[in-house]
Motif scaffolding. Structure first.
Motif, PDB file in Angstrom:
ATOM      1  N   ARG A  10       0.837  -1.199   0.000  1.00  0.00           N
ATOM      2  CA  ARG A  10       0.000   0.000   0.000  1.00  0.00           C
ATOM      3  C   ARG A  10       0.873   1.252   0.000  1.00  0.00           C
ATOM      4  O   ARG A  10       0.578   2.242  -0.670  1.00  0.00           O
ATOM      5  N   ILE A  11       1.970   1.199   0.777  1.00  0.00           N
ATOM      6  CA  ILE A  11       2.847   2.378   0.865  1.00  0.00           C
ATOM      7  C   ILE A  11       3.450   2.694  -0.507  1.00  0.00           C
ATOM      8  O   ILE A  11       3.596   3.857  -0.886  1.00  0.00           O
ATOM      9  N   GLY A  12       3.749   1.640  -1.281  1.00  0.00           N
ATOM     10  CA  GLY A  12       4.264   1.846  -2.640  1.00  0.00           C
ATOM     11  C   GLY A  12       3.267   2.594  -3.499  1.00  0.00           C
ATOM     12  O   GLY A  12       3.603   3.570  -4.182  1.00  0.00           O
ATOM     13  N   PHE A  13       1.998   2.167  -3.416  1.00  0.00           N
ATOM     14  CA  PHE A  13       0.928   2.817  -4.182  1.00  0.00           C
ATOM     15  C   PHE A  13       0.786   4.292  -3.789  1.00  0.00           C
ATOM     16  O   PHE A  13       0.698   5.182  -4.639  1.00  0.00           O
ATOM     17  N   ILE A  14       0.778   4.557  -2.474  1.00  0.00           N
ATOM     18  CA  ILE A  14       0.577   5.941  -2.006  1.00  0.00           C
ATOM     19  C   ILE A  14       1.763   6.816  -2.398  1.00  0.00           C
ATOM     20  O   ILE A  14       1.590   7.946  -2.883  1.00  0.00           O
ATOM     21  N   LEU A  15       2.984   6.295  -2.248  1.00  0.00           N
ATOM     22  CA  LEU A  15       4.171   7.099  -2.581  1.00  0.00           C
ATOM     23  C   LEU A  15       4.259   7.386  -4.081  1.00  0.00           C
ATOM     24  O   LEU A  15       4.662   8.477  -4.495  1.00  0.00           O
ATOM     25  N   ILE A  16       3.875   6.406  -4.898  1.00  0.00           N
ATOM     26  CA  ILE A  16       3.933   6.629  -6.353  1.00  0.00           C
ATOM     27  C   ILE A  16       2.869   7.634  -6.789  1.00  0.00           C
ATOM     28  O   ILE A  16       3.131   8.523  -7.594  1.00  0.00           O
ATOM     29  N   SER A  17       1.657   7.490  -6.224  1.00  0.00           N
ATOM     30  CA  SER A  17       0.605   8.455  -6.547  1.00  0.00           C
ATOM     31  C   SER A  17       1.013   9.849  -6.102  1.00  0.00           C
ATOM     32  O   SER A  17       0.820  10.833  -6.822  1.00  0.00           O
ATOM     33  N   ALA A  18       1.605   9.939  -4.906  1.00  0.00           N
ATOM     34  CA  ALA A  18       2.073  11.239  -4.413  1.00  0.00           C
ATOM     35  C   ALA A  18       3.199  11.746  -5.306  1.00  0.00           C
ATOM     36  O   ALA A  18       3.268  12.934  -5.628  1.00  0.00           O
ATOM     37  N   GLY A  19       4.068  10.829  -5.733  1.00  0.00           N
ATOM     38  CA  GLY A  19       5.172  11.209  -6.622  1.00  0.00           C
ATOM     39  C   GLY A  19       4.670  11.799  -7.929  1.00  0.00           C
ATOM     40  O   GLY A  19       5.252  12.743  -8.463  1.00  0.00           O
ATOM     41  N   CYS A  20       3.552  11.242  -8.426  1.00  0.00           N
ATOM     42  CA  CYS A  20       2.958  11.769  -9.651  1.00  0.00           C
ATOM     43  C   CYS A  20       2.426  13.181  -9.410  1.00  0.00           C
ATOM     44  O   CYS A  20       2.564  14.072 -10.237  1.00  0.00           O
ATOM     45  N   ALA A  21       1.817  13.382  -8.232  1.00  0.00           N
ATOM     46  CA  ALA A  21       1.232  14.693  -7.914  1.00  0.00           C
ATOM     47  C   ALA A  21       2.295  15.726  -7.538  1.00  0.00           C
ATOM     48  O   ALA A  21       2.181  16.902  -7.863  1.00  0.00           O
ATOM     49  N   ILE A  22       3.345  15.253  -6.830  1.00  0.00           N
ATOM     50  CA  ILE A  22       4.391  16.189  -6.388  1.00  0.00           C
ATOM     51  C   ILE A  22       5.283  16.507  -7.582  1.00  0.00           C
ATOM     52  O   ILE A  22       5.937  15.631  -8.132  1.00  0.00           O
ATOM     53  N   GLY A  23       5.280  17.750  -7.969  1.00  0.00           N
ATOM     54  CA  GLY A  23       6.099  18.120  -9.126  1.00  0.00           C
ATOM     55  C   GLY A  23       6.665  19.504  -8.935  1.00  0.00           C
ATOM     56  O   GLY A  23       6.780  20.011  -7.815  1.00  0.00           O
ATOM     57  N   LEU A  24       6.984  20.145 -10.033  1.00  0.00           N
ATOM     58  CA  LEU A  24       7.666  21.438  -9.963  1.00  0.00           C
ATOM     59  C   LEU A  24       6.770  22.525  -9.395  1.00  0.00           C
ATOM     60  O   LEU A  24       7.243  23.443  -8.737  1.00  0.00           O
ATOM     61  N   GLY A  25       5.450  22.415  -9.617  1.00  0.00           N
ATOM     62  CA  GLY A  25       4.517  23.421  -9.105  1.00  0.00           C
ATOM     63  C   GLY A  25       4.547  23.532  -7.592  1.00  0.00           C
ATOM     64  O   GLY A  25       4.328  24.597  -7.022  1.00  0.00           O
ATOM     65  N   ASN A  26       4.832  22.387  -6.933  1.00  0.00           N
ATOM     66  CA  ASN A  26       4.922  22.403  -5.461  1.00  0.00           C
ATOM     67  C   ASN A  26       6.040  23.313  -4.983  1.00  0.00           C
ATOM     68  O   ASN A  26       5.985  23.860  -3.890  1.00  0.00           O
ATOM     69  N   VAL A  27       7.098  23.425  -5.786  1.00  0.00           N
ATOM     70  CA  VAL A  27       8.269  24.161  -5.330  1.00  0.00           C
ATOM     71  C   VAL A  27       8.341  25.552  -5.927  1.00  0.00           C
ATOM     72  O   VAL A  27       8.615  26.528  -5.238  1.00  0.00           O
TER      73      VAL A  27
END
Length: 456
Positions: A10-27
């Motif tokens: 489950r942690i893999g799924f959540i981290l990958i989904s978050a990884g997709c959402a976390i991008g340059l706009g966050n920074v």
């Protein structure tokens, strides 16, 4: 239907989904607009919209992915009522993934390039003008742009070539864990600088006066826009990961975990940027200027500037690469779903396609700089970004939304049954009226506002 590979955890799924959402706009966007629109007061408005705008659509996209067990290439076809035409959107959604990668690969290349420049000490004892010169040299050099773009494309497909569990899940989990470690180290360094307190105050203390000055509607629409765009909704980049999970957990809880991680990285970025900028009396810009000109100047002032600069660009590279790997995984699955290709063939085909498609953006800052599609001083990248962010993302979100709530689509009952299968937080039944009648209007407003901002 052949057996679909699943995530191992489950942690893999959540981290990958978050990884997709976390991008340059966050920074390069979130901290800046937070500072501009009243600090913590803006964050509260943003979180409210993330809850009522981003999360419901995130749950819907996951549900469509999990119920169909397909990528956006075929998910609508699997679920739509016979004779309906929802699957027409899948072509636009697929195009959105390619368009996003046409400029994302190039910008990620800049991050990687700067990581090595920092390590080598290219910025040490450089003046502000010289630092800006280094960035302008990179922009003006087509060979260098293409080289780093190719490195990024190769890295992305290399990870995907390991398959879902051994490639994408393993590497993204490590990368996202490192991203959090690196950003915590950077925060500790930044907030302990002499003079950092002023920046922290600006960032964290709610300033309702600043909100008033900007105009409440301006602040609200900025918060809406950021909460919506931060999750990369509407092109099936999130839905694909829904298709790789089982029905043991309800999807609302998973969506909340992803939203929390995404917001956490955005907030933490501000804790690096504002204290550091205030410590050295520099104003925090937005966009590429902040990352490639302002911050290298800030790091230059610090003892051990090479290490802090390299760590920052390593963090940026991880944030950008996690999105690229997620979208590449989606793009590979199109070829597998549509034509039944194996992984190798799908990667070989798409590696060539994405390389060719990314060239206009890389050359748009130099050889093709005479092409200014959205008016003076705009680039090919601005046009690509505008098509994805201001058109395909809101349009796609609207399609997912209407598909899940109307009887002409997949329908509310089917959506609710899928979202609430398993254990965890339920998607509330009482939200039906809101998501059917009000939420589509909010998304429509964002679509229109994107045009108003751009052209008026």
């Amino acid at each position: 239907m052949e057996k679909r590979e699943k995530f191992s955890s489950r942690i893999g799924f959540i981290l990958i989904s978050a990884g997709c959402a976390i991008g340059l706009g966050n920074v390069w966007r979130f901290p800046y607009i937070t500072g501009q629109y009243g600090g913590a007061a803006f964050v509260l408005v943003y979180l409210f919209f993330l809850l009522i705008l981003g999360l419901p659509i995130l749950v819907m996209e996951y549900s469509v992915g999990r119920a169909s067990q397909r990528s956006i290439a075929l998910s609508f076809q699997e679920l739509e009522p016979k004779g309906s035409k929802w699957h027409w959107y899948s072509y636009i959604g697929m195009a959105g993934n390619y368009l996003l990668m046409m400029f994302y690969t190039v910008i990620t290349g800049w991050m990687l390039c700067y990581f090595f420049k920092m390590l080598k000490g290219d910025f040490v004892q450089k003046t502000t003008v010289q630092v800006e010169g280094i960035f302008n040299d990179l922009m003006g050099n087509p060979g260098l742009q293409i080289f780093w773009m190719l490195v990024v494309i190769a890295l992305g497909f290399l990870v995907c070539s390991g398959g879902l569990q051994n490639g994408v899940e393993k590497i993204t989990t490590v990368m996202m864990s490192c991203l959090f470690v690196v950003i915590v180290i950077l925060i500790v360094r930044s907030v302990t600088l002499p003079g950092a307190a002023e920046g922290l105050k600006f960032y964290l203390v709610p300033n309702f006066q600043a909100m008033k000055e900007q105009g409440i509607m301006t602040v609200v629409s900025a918060a809406m826009g950021q909460s919506f765009f931060t999750l990369s909704l509407g092109i099936g980049a999130i839905a694909i990961f829904g298709s790789y999970i089982d029905k043991s957990r309800r999807l609302t809880g998973e969506a909340i975990s992803v939203g929390v991680l995404d917001t956490l990285v955005a907030l933490m970025s501000g804790l690096v940027i504002f204290p550091a900028c205030s410590a050295f009396g520099v104003s925090a810009d937005s966009g590429p200027k902040l990352v490639f000109i302002t911050l290298p100047n800030v790091f230059n002032e610090m003892p051990g500037s090479r290490i802090w600069g390299a760590l920052f660009f390593l963090f940026m590279t991880f944030a950008a690469l996690s999105t690229i790997i997620a979208v590449f995984q989606n793009i590979i699955s199109f070829a597998q779903d549509l034509w039944g290709w194996d992984l190798k063939k799908a990667i070989a085909f798409n590696a060539v396609i994405i390389t060719v498609l990314s060239l206009p953006c890389a050359l748009g800052f130099n050889m093709f700089s005479f092409i200014q599609p959205l008016g003076a001083r705009t680039t090919i990248q601005d046009l690509e970004d505008f098509i994805v962010s201001n058109n395909i993302l809101p349009l796609g979100s609207l399609v997912y939304l209407l598909f899940c709530v109307t009887r002409y689509g997949w329908g509310w009952k089917n959506f609710l049954a899928e979202a609430n299968a398993g254990k965890g937080i339920r998607f509330p039944k009482w939200a039906r009226r809101y998501v059917t009648y009000i939420l589509p209007l909010i998304v429509l407003f964002l679509l229109i506002q994107g045009y108003a901002d751009k052209f008026f």
